[in-house]
Write an enzyme that holds these catalytic residues in place. Structure first.
Site, short mmCIF file in Angstrom:
data_model
loop_
_atom_site.label_atom_id
_atom_site.label_comp_id
_atom_site.label_asym_id
_atom_site.label_seq_id
_atom_site.Cartn_x
_atom_site.Cartn_y
_atom_site.Cartn_z
N ASP A 229 0.87 -1.16 0.00
CA ASP A 229 0.00 0.00 0.00
C ASP A 229 0.92 1.22 0.00
O ASP A 229 2.12 1.13 0.32
CB ASP A 229 -0.95 0.01 1.21
CG ASP A 229 -2.14 0.96 0.99
OD1 ASP A 229 -2.08 1.78 0.05
OD2 ASP A 229 -3.12 0.88 1.75
C1 BGC Z 1 -4.97 3.35 0.00
C2 BGC Z 1 -5.06 2.33 -1.12
C3 BGC Z 1 -4.87 3.03 -2.44
C4 BGC Z 1 -3.54 3.75 -2.43
C5 BGC Z 1 -3.23 4.50 -3.73
C6 BGC Z 1 -3.74 4.21 -0.08
O1 BGC Z 1 -3.85 5.28 0.80
O2 BGC Z 1 -5.00 2.68 1.25
O3 BGC Z 1 -6.28 1.66 -1.09
O4 BGC Z 1 -4.96 2.12 -3.50
O5 BGC Z 1 -3.54 4.71 -1.39
O6 BGC Z 1 -4.03 5.62 -3.86
#
Ligand code: BGC
Length: 756
Positions: A229
């Site tokens: 993530d």
């Molecule tokens: C989120 C993810 C997301 C990623 C990219 C993170 O803050 O938890 O679900 O895909 O950002 O935007």
């Protein structure tokens, strides 16, 4: 050049570099070797593709796209085919936008109504979440672009999400928090998996070899690559070793250097880096091999598709004869959400919609006799007298009043949790006032997670529209006026109040320790075990027609855990209009030595039936449907015994049930010690044979011998004596026996017992 040859020609620096992003959204290229960069984007219910300023919280603009219903809504459709179609449309838009991977689905289990991201997640039930996730993934990937199922794993709160440790026991992880990922991997093989921010039992998901390699790859057979993530990496070298292939976004080269140093100093095997690069390049290559950048993207068509999907997701929670509305009647639409629906949540999934359609617009376009009063302002929690007075006027002048209410954006979002389960006071006050003014009051809800409904007894109907995507207004009007028959069912329980939720005492945790003390008793697994009243149960959903299930047939009354059981039931539309029903199959172990839920969802089918039509629906259950996670075997295990097979229209509305006996083919190895108690020994047929002489002796001493007097016979009956023996440890034979027992006899006995 094939991928292995390319890797053999890459420098260590290039390989380490390949293991982190080029920037926020791209993987790196190695031009001299013809390795091209690819782009990934959020996800999950439409595209958030950023062209200019980048961020992971949905702050900066992205391209105009189509916002489909969020996970909270699509799960309620209980419709695999439908979510598959949504996946196909998202997959095509990815092809059009030259995206290799869309970041979704998001499948974390809804442990508490408070989680800020529940709107994006699917269910409190792992079976439902897994089935729906697999269909979404298969839909997207049928267009030759990848998905990234997220957030692996046990990321069930936003509070302290980047540091908190989700502390859950092995069985709870295996039965509740893992299966959605497991099913998706086994049934749909997502191209990528996104690891979560949090720790699990102390170890960050991003550096957890058990999670990322042993369970994900070795047990489940995952073949793609694991990405982090955004910003989930703490110790990059430990991450590479654990199986985290790609760090996102870019780490400014800092972590790449650490990988290089670790290889040079012998701390990290270069082969592990090669493997990570190979996995990333293999997926990228898969995309390039089938890239179709000339795929058209008809956003208008997707807008209508989004409306069709939303229509199938809405859950009619309550209806006392007021719905569907009559198109000739005067109807007052009340509440700002009628004009500006809340149809998506905040954060990384936030989509820049190319258009939206509100219920008010949709009703006007249909020429319906609808008036409007704002009722409240989403900006304010307190009710204003003037707005309420206008709403009451509108309600009085109409045959039916429909209040559009729910949660404002600020109430639930990625990045933080809710602090309570209430709706804004202004909206509750509005509903009360309107209901007092018009006996035919209907509430339409826009929220991503359950809310308390203090006014539930005062309104005639409640339609849960969830966060239904940019075309939610079209769907709402079609459902309200009967052009579409509601067919969604709750993918989560609505408790009466927050305090009823099983995680209430522990949710959020103490500092960075979030203990999952309720264990496997999440959602209806808890409410059913406690036989508690809930506002609306898991699986609940009404229709404009009625259904009945009958004639339950089991292929056998007794099977082994190696066999399958075929369950057939007849579903009938007993009402006057066509409709869809969700046939739900639950399994419950009638008696078990481990603590188990009363029932667990193990099958569902959505079927469309014309009035009076009947259809047989068939389910095939295998070992997994009866099993629990055994911590001695570290595997699924079925305990021999009777299981209830229940088929119903919700977890609390079981129409038919039957019983099957399942025989285990695995004998659990028991280990006895001098502290093992007689009750456990006596439950083991083989052990009983070994201890029989001892038991006979005890019977004599405790119950079977001649009582010394009448009083003695009354004081300890034979039954009482044997009951007391239950909890006696084996070593008790030394203390209480008649002098014929010595230490060597006890040792011989234990030897015999443990050799069984
Ligand atoms: C989120 C993810 C997301 C990623 C990219 C993170 O803050 O938890 O679900 O895909 O950002 O935007």
């Amino acid at each position: 050049m094939n991928i292995k040859e390319i890797i053999s020609q890459m420098t260590l620096e290039e390989k380490a570099g390949m293991c982190s992003g080029l920037d926020f959204w791209h993987t790196k290229a190695v031009e001299r070797l013809g390795v091209e960069s690819v782009m990934v984007s959020d996800g999950p219910h439409g595209l958030r593709k950023q062209d200019q300023e980048v961020d992971h919280l949905g702050i900066n603009d992205s391209i105009k796209a189509v916002c489909m219903p969020a996970g909270c809504a699509t799960a309620a459709s209980f419709d695999r085919e439908l979510i598959g179609k949504m996946g196909e449309s998202i997959g095509s838009s990815c092809q059009h936008e030259k995206l290799c991977v869309v970041l979704g689905p998001a499948v974390n289990i809804k442990r508490s109504p408070l989680c800020g991201r529940n709107f994006e997640y699917l269910s409190e039930d792992p079976y439902l979440a897994g089935e729906m996730a697999a269909s979404y993934i298969n839909g997207v990937q049928s267009k030759n672009v990848g998905t990234s199922i997220k957030h692996f794993a046990a990321n069930n709160q936003e509070h302290r999400r980047m540091s908190s440790s989700s502390n859950a026991d092995e069985r709870t992880l295996r039965e509740i928090y893992f299966p959605a990922f497991e099913t998706a991997v086994k049934k749909a093989q997502p191209w990528t998996v996104m690891c979560s921010y949090n720790r699990i039992n102390g170890t960050y998901a991003s550096e957890n070899p058990w999670l990322l390699t042993d369970v994900l790859r070795k047990e489940w057979g995952f073949q793609g690559y694991v990405m982090s993530d955004w910003g989930a990496v703490s110790d990059r070298v430990a991450g590479v070793a654990a199986g985290l292939d790609l760090e996102m976004p870019a780490s400014g080269g800092m972590n790449d250097k650490k990988i290089v140093e670790a290889v040079r100093s012998g701390k990290l095997d270069e082969a592990v880096v090669d493997q990570a690069v190979e996995r990333i390049l293999t997926i990228n290559e898969k995309y390039f091999a089938n890239a179709k950048p000339d795929t058209p993207w008809d956003k208008e068509a997707d807008h209508l598709l989004s409306a069709k999907i939303a229509e199938q997701c809405m859950v009619l929670l309550k209806n006392e004869g007021v719905l569907p509305l009559n198109k000739a009647d005067a109807v007052a639409f009340i509440g700002e959400f009628a004009e500006k629906p809340r149809f998506q949540g905040g954060g990384s999934s936030h989509i820049n919609c190319f258009k939206t359609t509100s219920a008010l617009e949709a009703a006007k376009a249909e020429g319906l006799n609808v008036t409007y009063a704002q009722g409240y302002s989403v900006q304010q929690d307190a009710a204003t007298d003037q707005m309420i007075a206008q709403a009451v006027e509108a309600a009085k002048a109409a045959k039916v009043a429909v209040v559009f209410a729910g949660l404002p954006d600020a109430y639930e979002s990625e990045g933080y949790d809710r602090t309570h389960m209430g709706m804004p006071a202004s909206q509750n006050a509005l509903i009360e006032a309107v209901a007092a003014a018009n006996p035919n009051t209907v509430v339409v809800l826009h929220n991503g997670s359950p809310v308390e409904m203090p006014w539930i007894g005062k309104v005639k109907a409640v339609l849960e529209a969830y966060l239904g995507g940019q075309a939610v207004g079209i769907a709402t009007v079609r459902v309200l006026f009967g052009d579409a028959n509601p067919c969604g069912h709750l993918a989560e329980t609505f408790p009466i109040k927050l305090q009823d939720n099983p995680s209430y005492l522990y949710y959020g945790g103490e500092a960075d320790e979030a203990d999952y003390r309720e264990g496997v008793f999440v959602g209806y697994r808890y409410y059913d075990k406690k036989d508690m009243d809930v506002l609306f149960p898991f699986g609940h959903g009404l229709s404009y027609t009625t259904f009945a299930y009958s004639n339950l047939r089991l292929s056998s009354s007794e099977i082994t855990d190696q066999d399958t059981l075929t369950v057939t039931v007849t579903a009938t539309n007993t009402g006057k209009v066509a409709g869809k029903t969700v046939v739900q199959l639950y399994v419950g172990d009638k008696e078990s030595t481990v603590l188990r839920p009363v029932r667990e969802l193990k099958g569902f089918e959505k079927v469309e039936l014309q009035p009076g039509e009947s259809r047989d629906v068939t389910f095939v259950l295998d070992k997994r449907a009866f099993a629990y996670w055994n911590t001695q075997l570290h595997d699924w295990h079925v305990e021999t015994g009777e299981f209830a097979i229940e088929v119903g229209q919700s977890s609390r509305a079981i129409d038919v049930c039957g019983t099957v006996t399942v025989k285990s083919t695995v004998k659990l190895k028991k280990h006895y010690t001098k502290d093992s108690i007689f009750m456990d020994l006596m439950a083991d047929e083989d052990a009983v044979r070994v201890i029989k002489p001892l038991l006979d002796n005890f019977r004599k001493v405790f119950g079977g011998g001649e009582p010394s007097s009448e009083a003695a016979a009354e004081a300890v009956t034979e039954d009482m004596g044997m009951a007391m023996l239950n909890y006696m440890p084996l070593r008790g034979v030394m203390s209480f026996a008649d002098g014929n027992t010595d230490k060597s006899m006890l040792e011989d006995l234990l030897k015999a017992l443990n050799e069984l």
